[in-house]
Write a protein that holds these residues in place. Structure first.
Motif, short mmCIF file in Angstrom:
data_model
loop_
_atom_site.label_atom_id
_atom_site.label_comp_id
_atom_site.label_asym_id
_atom_site.label_seq_id
_atom_site.Cartn_x
_atom_site.Cartn_y
_atom_site.Cartn_z
N THR A 13 43.40 48.28 16.64
CA THR A 13 44.62 48.41 17.72
C THR A 13 45.24 46.96 18.12
OG1 THR A 13 44.68 51.07 17.72
CG2 THR A 13 46.64 49.59 18.69
N ALA A 14 44.32 46.75 19.26
CA ALA A 14 44.34 45.78 20.14
C ALA A 14 44.82 44.44 19.41
CB ALA A 14 44.03 44.89 21.28
N ALA A 15 43.63 43.99 18.29
CA ALA A 15 43.87 43.38 17.53
C ALA A 15 45.04 42.86 16.72
CB ALA A 15 42.67 43.17 16.77
N ILE A 16 45.28 44.07 15.91
CA ILE A 16 46.85 44.14 15.09
C ILE A 16 47.77 44.14 16.17
CG2 ILE A 16 48.23 45.83 13.97
CD1 ILE A 16 45.65 46.75 12.44
N ASN A 17 48.33 44.47 16.78
CA ASN A 17 49.29 44.21 18.16
C ASN A 17 49.38 42.42 18.81
OD1 ASN A 17 50.88 45.87 19.20
ND2 ASN A 17 48.79 47.15 18.90
N LEU A 18 48.01 41.87 18.84
CA LEU A 18 47.67 39.86 18.99
C LEU A 18 48.56 39.90 17.91
CD1 LEU A 18 44.72 38.52 20.96
CD2 LEU A 18 45.56 38.09 18.43
N LEU A 19 48.14 40.36 17.25
CA LEU A 19 48.77 38.76 15.57
C LEU A 19 50.12 39.59 15.61
CD1 LEU A 19 48.12 37.46 12.65
CD2 LEU A 19 47.70 39.60 11.36
N ALA A 20 50.91 40.44 15.67
CA ALA A 20 51.88 41.00 15.26
C ALA A 20 52.83 40.06 16.95
CB ALA A 20 52.14 41.85 15.42
N ARG A 21 52.51 39.48 18.02
CA ARG A 21 52.59 38.64 18.76
C ARG A 21 52.78 37.36 18.44
NH1 ARG A 21 53.66 40.95 23.45
NH2 ARG A 21 53.22 39.19 25.75
N ALA A 22 51.03 37.05 18.02
CA ALA A 22 51.64 36.11 18.00
C ALA A 22 52.20 35.74 16.37
CB ALA A 22 49.76 35.91 17.51
N LEU B 138 51.50 50.18 12.41
CA LEU B 138 52.35 50.44 11.26
C LEU B 138 53.43 50.31 12.57
CD1 LEU B 138 52.80 53.77 9.24
CD2 LEU B 138 52.81 51.98 9.01
N ILE B 139 52.88 50.85 14.17
CA ILE B 139 53.86 50.67 15.09
C ILE B 139 53.88 48.95 15.48
CG2 ILE B 139 54.24 51.69 17.63
CD1 ILE B 139 54.47 53.81 15.09
N PRO B 140 52.37 48.57 15.55
CA PRO B 140 52.93 47.41 15.83
C PRO B 140 54.20 46.23 15.20
CG PRO B 140 50.75 47.98 15.87
CD PRO B 140 51.15 48.57 15.41
N TRP B 141 54.24 46.38 14.06
CA TRP B 141 55.07 45.99 13.00
C TRP B 141 56.45 46.77 13.65
CZ3 TRP B 141 52.03 42.40 12.21
CH2 TRP B 141 50.94 42.77 12.15
N ARG B 142 56.71 47.37 13.08
CA ARG B 142 58.05 48.00 14.36
C ARG B 142 58.40 47.51 15.29
NH1 ARG B 142 60.26 52.03 11.24
NH2 ARG B 142 58.62 53.22 9.78
N SER C 59 57.51 44.59 16.97
CA SER C 59 58.17 43.02 16.27
C SER C 59 59.39 43.08 16.38
CB SER C 59 57.03 43.07 15.30
OG SER C 59 57.85 43.29 14.49
N GLY C 60 60.19 43.48 15.44
CA GLY C 60 61.55 43.62 15.40
C GLY C 60 61.84 43.30 13.91
N ALA C 61 60.51 43.38 13.03
CA ALA C 61 60.92 42.36 11.94
C ALA C 61 60.88 44.05 10.69
CB ALA C 61 59.14 42.83 10.55
N THR C 62 60.99 43.82 9.49
CA THR C 62 61.78 45.18 9.25
C THR C 62 60.30 45.33 7.65
OG1 THR C 62 63.77 44.55 8.36
CG2 THR C 62 63.29 45.61 6.92
N LEU C 63 59.72 47.56 7.81
CA LEU C 63 58.90 47.24 7.40
C LEU C 63 59.09 47.70 5.69
CD1 LEU C 63 57.05 49.84 9.64
CD2 LEU C 63 55.84 47.96 8.73
N ARG C 64 58.71 47.44 4.70
CA ARG C 64 58.41 47.55 3.91
C ARG C 64 57.28 48.42 3.31
NH1 ARG C 64 63.40 46.01 0.60
NH2 ARG C 64 61.06 45.38 -1.07
N PRO C 65 57.63 49.76 2.58
CA PRO C 65 56.46 50.32 2.50
C PRO C 65 56.04 50.75 0.66
CG PRO C 65 58.60 51.73 2.69
CD PRO C 65 58.84 50.38 2.84
N LEU C 66 54.82 50.54 0.80
CA LEU C 66 54.44 50.26 -0.19
C LEU C 66 53.92 51.84 0.33
CD1 LEU C 66 52.73 48.95 -2.70
CD2 LEU C 66 50.57 48.56 -1.47
N PRO C 67 54.35 52.91 -1.41
CA PRO C 67 54.02 54.50 -1.69
C PRO C 67 52.58 54.03 -2.22
CG PRO C 67 54.70 53.58 -3.71
CD PRO C 67 55.19 51.75 -2.54
N ILE C 68 51.65 55.62 -2.29
CA ILE C 68 50.15 56.14 -2.62
C ILE C 68 50.70 56.66 -4.13
CG2 ILE C 68 49.47 55.95 -0.34
CD1 ILE C 68 49.97 59.15 -0.32
#
Length: 316
Positions: free
Chosen positions: A86-95, A115-119, A121-130
């Motif tokens: 979780t911290a690794a993905i948040n770190l990347l989102a900030r960097a 999911l949450i770190p990208w939300r 960040s202010g960026a737009t999430l483009r969802p990939l379905p399953i």
């Protein structure tokens, strides 16, 4: 080999049969011994001392980073220690310094940590379905990717269905659009060493507590980390600082502000070396046999519906 003998939790509770490694695995004695050895005999801070204990801590911390690099077939300077995936993905989102107008491609099957770190960040999430069988629907990826995509962030293996992602197809589509790829490897890493260069991705994150290591430790691997600014500031991540200027330290120190999780890193390093010594083809065969037995038994029960293809021994 009787693996149960290696784990004190099983020795203390002979009847214990935990089936929740996808959330947290148990810890073997050799990991606990390494952590206790540092705390009891060589406790010192890293990167900021020249006395004997500090130098011993430096060596142990560096070796832990080497162990993580071996586990991922990477270079030590590409390994950033965090407090978890979780911290690794948040770190990347900030960097990445994302904002309005930027796009991140993720799937509806992602763990909240991807999911949450990208939300935020202010960026737009483009969802990939399953697909109906629980796999990522990669056929829609070319339509979802746009020139505004800053990152494709997908699970390497689903924590719900056990489905493995076709990484080669993801990387091919992302490269065509010039977008880097992050894999959340929290569920894949516990099933043996990974070769991140062979995968072709740009970033890989995983947690230690799923890999027979302690809690409070994780890894972010990245290629070309030099091009990223720091995610947060503090001691140890600068070469020189004044009131007006700062000269960032090279990676990975640039991303490890403050005192890092030294004990946990040492424990994780030992856990990853131990995992690297195991006979993974035999383990994989055993896992598949157990998973097939479990899925067949559950599938025969009235009112039970199994989710996902079961590529890994994760059954919902």
């Amino acid at each position: 080999m009787n693996f149960r003998r290696l784990f004190p939790a099983f020795a203390a509770q002979p009847g214990l049969r935990p089936l929740d490694n996808a959330a947290t695995a148990q810890v073997p004695d050799l990991v606990l011994d390494a952590m206790r050895g540092y705390e009891a005999q060589g406790r010192g801070n890293v990167g900021r001392g020249q006395h004997r204990l500090a130098e011993r801590a430096d060596r142990a911390y560096d070796e832990a980073r080497n162990s993580a690099a071996r586990f991922l077939s990477a270079a030590p300077e590409e390994i950033v220690f965090t407090s978890g995936a979780t911290a690794a993905i948040n770190l990347l989102a900030r960097a990445l310094r994302l904002g309005p107008g930027d796009e991140i491609v993720a799937s509806v099957a992602e763990h909240h940590a991807n999911l949450i770190p990208w939300r935020l960040s202010g960026a737009t999430l483009r969802p990939l379905p399953i697909t109906p069988d629980g796999r990522l629907d990669l056929s829609s990826l070319p339509d979802i990717l746009t020139p505004r995509c800053r990152l494709v962030a997908l699970t390497h293996a689903s924590n719900v269905t056990g489905a493995l992602t076709d990484v080669a197809q993801v990387v091919g589509a992302a490269r065509a659009m010039g977008a880097p790829v992050l894999l959340d490897g929290a569920q894949a890493a516990p099933h043996g060493p990974r070769d991140v260069r062979a995968l072709g991705v740009d970033f890989y994150a995983f947690s230690g507590h799923k890999c027979f290591g302690p809690t409070g430790i994780g890894v972010l691997w990245g290629r070309d980390l030099e091009r990223l600014p720091p995610a947060w500031g503090g001691g140890g991540m600068v070469r020189r600082v004044t009131l007006d200027t700062a000269d960032w330290a090279p990676p990975p120190r640039r991303f490890e502000a403050g005192t890092p999780p030294i004990t946990q890193a040492i424990g994780l390093g030992v856990a990853l070396d131990w995992m690297g010594s195991l006979n993974w083809p035999a383990i994989t065969r055993h896992e598949r046999a157990m998973t097939t037995r479990l899925r067949d038994g559950l599938g025969a029960m009235k009112g039970v519906r199994l989710l996902g293809p079961g590529d890994l021994p994760i059954v919902s």
